[in-house]
Design a protein around this motif. Structure first.
Motif, PDB file in Angstrom:
ATOM      1  N   LYS A 196       0.863  -1.184   0.000  1.00 48.54           N
ATOM      2  CA  LYS A 196       0.000   0.000   0.000  1.00 48.54           C
ATOM      3  C   LYS A 196       0.903   1.238   0.000  1.00 48.54           C
ATOM      4  O   LYS A 196       1.995   1.208   0.588  1.00 48.54           O
ATOM      5  N   SER A 197       0.431   2.314  -0.616  1.00 52.39           N
ATOM      6  CA  SER A 197       1.218   3.546  -0.632  1.00 52.39           C
ATOM      7  C   SER A 197       1.163   4.200   0.749  1.00 52.39           C
ATOM      8  O   SER A 197       0.282   3.874   1.569  1.00 52.39           O
ATOM      9  N   LEU A 198       2.053   5.134   0.969  1.00 50.82           N
ATOM     10  CA  LEU A 198       2.069   5.853   2.249  1.00 50.82           C
ATOM     11  C   LEU A 198       0.745   6.595   2.453  1.00 50.82           C
ATOM     12  O   LEU A 198       0.217   6.666   3.565  1.00 50.82           O
ATOM     13  N   GLU A 199       0.181   7.108   1.345  1.00 48.03           N
ATOM     14  CA  GLU A 199      -1.094   7.835   1.449  1.00 48.03           C
ATOM     15  C   GLU A 199      -2.199   6.933   1.998  1.00 48.03           C
ATOM     16  O   GLU A 199      -3.081   7.367   2.715  1.00 48.03           O
ATOM     17  N   GLU A 200      -2.143   5.656   1.628  1.00 46.31           N
ATOM     18  CA  GLU A 200      -3.195   4.729   2.056  1.00 46.31           C
ATOM     19  C   GLU A 200      -3.092   4.340   3.537  1.00 46.31           C
ATOM     20  O   GLU A 200      -4.067   3.954   4.149  1.00 46.31           O
ATOM     21  N   LYS A 204      -3.807  11.710   7.824  1.00 53.84           N
ATOM     22  CA  LYS A 204      -3.274  13.107   7.853  1.00 53.84           C
ATOM     23  C   LYS A 204      -4.197  14.015   8.634  1.00 53.84           C
ATOM     24  O   LYS A 204      -5.353  13.737   8.780  1.00 53.84           O
TER      25      LYS A 204
END
Ligand code: FMN
Length: 204
Positions: A196-200, A204
């Protein structure tokens, strides 16, 4: 190899060279696990190292691993266990050691007797969860050390606990957390790791 490089290189290996592990290699892996952190320094991990070819062959059958046949010919399987019987007592003595020697001081230690009593009163499933968390940390250390040593590992979560406990005559107070397959990698293909990407994963 840096820890960063070991993290990048580690992946699950399911094809191994037919080459037994040396006693020293096994010792090094166990040392890595032994030095992992644990809750109240309870160190509830216990290990059974399987290297006998006949026993290993059994691990590839449906009796042991839901028929993950490749497991039958790995050089070694480390059966990674949690000792529920001694977990609370070991937590307690380590906690008192920390308190009495002022290694951990102040509020975390104020309610330590009550905390230990609460842990002792927990049902087996809750105790297993707490112990398994610690065992998983030890296994992570072992997997990274194995990578550094040029060895491959695979965490096996699909297994028949009752059959394995009976086959290896593991103590009644132990629960099996996972099997760790270990050996020198002999892989035709290195799979790209999907993550998974860091955004997922980052709120935030
Ligand atoms: C809790 C857990 C259970 C797993 N169980 C199995 C298993 O039974 N058989 C298997 O081949 N791999 C098993 N794996 C390995 C995962 O499939 C693997 O870690 C995942 O696909 C990510 O790939 P990587 O380890 O190569 O980065 C397990 C891993 C974990 C952490």
């Amino acid at each position: 190899m840096s820890v960063k490089d070991a993290i990048a290189a580690r992946h699950s290996v399911r094809a191994f060279a037919k080459e037994p592990l040396t006693t020293e290699q096994i010792h090094e892996l166990l040392e890595a696990g032994r030095n992992a952190p644990s809750s109240l320094n309870s160190q509830p991990w216990r290990f059974k190292v399987v290297t006998d070819p006949a026993d290993l062959a059994w691990f590839g059958t449906s009796q042991a691993s839901r028929k993950q046949a490749w497991l039958g010919s790995v050089p070694a399987i480390i059966v990674c266990c949690a000792d529920l019987e001694h977990y609370v007592k070991d937590s307690q003595s380590a906690a008192f050691f920390y308190r009495d020697n002022k290694i951990i001081d102040g509020e975390p230690m104020d309610g330590i007797d009550a905390y230990v009593a609460r842990e002792a009163a927990k049902e087996e499933a809750a105790k297993f969860g707490a112990c398994a968390m610690n065992v998983a940390l030890a296994v992570s250390f072992m997997m990274l050390r194995a990578t550094e040593m040029g060895l491959g590992t695979c965490w096996i979560g699909m297994f028949d606990e009752a059959n394995i406990k009976a086959k290896l005559a593991l103590p009644a107070g132990w629960r099996v957390v996972n099997l760790l397959a270990v050996g020198r990698p002999d892989e035709p293909v290195v799979y790209p790791r999907k993550r998974k990407s860091l955004e997922e994963i980052l709120l935030k």
